[in-house]
Design a protein around this motif. Structure first.
Motif, PDB file in Angstrom:
ATOM      1  N   UNK A 130       0.832  -1.206   0.000  1.00 45.75           N
ATOM      2  CA  UNK A 130       0.000   0.000   0.000  1.00 45.75           C
ATOM      3  C   UNK A 130       0.866   1.254   0.000  1.00 45.75           C
ATOM      4  N   UNK A 131       1.981   1.209   0.720  1.00 47.71           N
ATOM      5  CA  UNK A 131       2.874   2.371   0.795  1.00 47.71           C
ATOM      6  C   UNK A 131       3.440   2.719  -0.587  1.00 47.71           C
ATOM      7  N   UNK A 132       3.715   1.702  -1.390  1.00 46.49           N
ATOM      8  CA  UNK A 132       4.239   1.945  -2.741  1.00 46.49           C
ATOM      9  C   UNK A 132       3.244   2.758  -3.565  1.00 46.49           C
ATOM     10  N   UNK A 133       1.993   2.309  -3.607  1.00 42.71           N
ATOM     11  CA  UNK A 133       0.996   3.010  -4.416  1.00 42.71           C
ATOM     12  C   UNK A 133       0.603   4.343  -3.777  1.00 42.71           C
ATOM     13  N   UNK A 134       0.605   4.389  -2.452  1.00 42.69           N
ATOM     14  CA  UNK A 134       0.287   5.635  -1.756  1.00 42.69           C
ATOM     15  C   UNK A 134       1.315   6.709  -2.085  1.00 42.69           C
TER      16      UNK A 134
END
Length: 298
Positions: A130-134
């Motif tokens: 999620x952190x990557x896309x966020x």
């Protein structure tokens, strides 16, 4: 004389390097300067700290003979891993709160602003994905917002203050005053607070100083939110300062280019001077015919 000056100008032109190469050399030289300074300042302290750590370890093993070296090593590694995850021992309990709503909001700010302190990071695979896309969508959004805030700050300041006064006011609000708040709440010195302020707003984010991380302190609920707002507006202001510095450097480069253009014009004038001063073939031929003309001829 014109020919000599032209040769001198042409010789100096031959030794000039392209502007990009000069910029690259200046960049590498600046990095070497920083590397030498940090090496000289930090390496002795690092060596002393490592020796002190080994001395403490052997003193602990000597005083408590029931402890075994491998078991102590595993215990130390467990403490380090727990500390990186945000857990510290407080008597018979452990500290929590880094991943509550306010702590998660502060982490989100540090992620999309690319500060990345490094003291806190997702541990679960789902949170890492999620952190990557966020960050992928959040970083461009943050840049657009910072640009818009910077333009509003600049236009608002232009209506009230001059640009110089606006920069000085921003320096006061975003760099000089916040260290007092950090000194009161975090217990840092003013120099440490100023260091943290610049490292944060410039998005360097070493992670050696991070607000709200001392387990022995109780922080107000508004503290991290206020710091998040300060980061957002402070980064917009610092971006304006950096843009101004870039403009000054580019203007100095334009001055150099102007000087080169004038030098080329001077060189061209000297070359034209050489052409005009050298005898033309028609003049040489006419001069020769005049010399060979009989004295009594009309």
């Amino acid at each position: 004389m014109c020919r000599a000056q032209g040769d001198a100008v042409a010789g100096r032109r031959g030794w000039r390097l392209p502007g990009t190469v000069l910029l690259l050399l200046a960049y590498v030289g600046y990095l070497l300067l920083g590397s030498t300074a940090f090496w000289a300042l930090e390496e002795p302290a690092e060596r002393h700290s490592a020796q002190q750590l080994l001395q403490d370890k052997w003193e602990l093993l000597g005083n408590y003979t029931c402890l075994k070296g491998p078991a102590l090593e595993r215990f130390i590694q467990g403490i380090i891993k727990a500390y990186k995850s945000g857990h510290t021992l407080q008597g018979n309990t452990t500290s929590l709160g880094r991943w509550d709503l306010v702590g998660s909001f502060f982490f989100s700010i540090s992620a999309i602003t690319t500060i990345g302190y490094g003291n806190l990071s997702p541990n679960t695979v789902s949170a890492q994905v999620f952190c990557i896309f966020f960050a992928l969508f959040g970083i461009p959004l943050n840049l657009i917002l910072l640009n818009r805030i910077g333009q509003l700050m600049l236009s608002g300041a232009a209506a009230i203050l001059t640009r110089t006064c606006a920069l000085v006011t921003g320096f006061l609000l975003f760099l000089l005053l916040p260290p007092f708040l950090f000194s009161v709440i975090e217990g840092w010195t003013y120099a440490e607070g100023f260091y943290y302020s610049f490292v944060t707003l410039s998005t360097i984010g070493f992670g050696d100083y991070v607000i709200g991380m001392n387990p022995d302190l109780t922080y107000p609920s508004w503290y991290k939110i206020l710091v998040s707002v300060w980061i957002l507006f402070g980064m917009a202001w610092l971006a304006l300062v950096i843009s101004l510095c870039i403009t000054l450097l580019e203007n100095s480069s334009d001055l150099c280019q102007c000087g080169k253009k004038k030098s080329k014009e001077l060189e061209q004038e000297l070359m034209d001077c050489n052409k005009n001063s050298s005898p033309r073939p028609d003049d040489v031929e006419n001069g020769s015919s005049k010399d060979t003309k009989p004295e009594g001829a009309n």
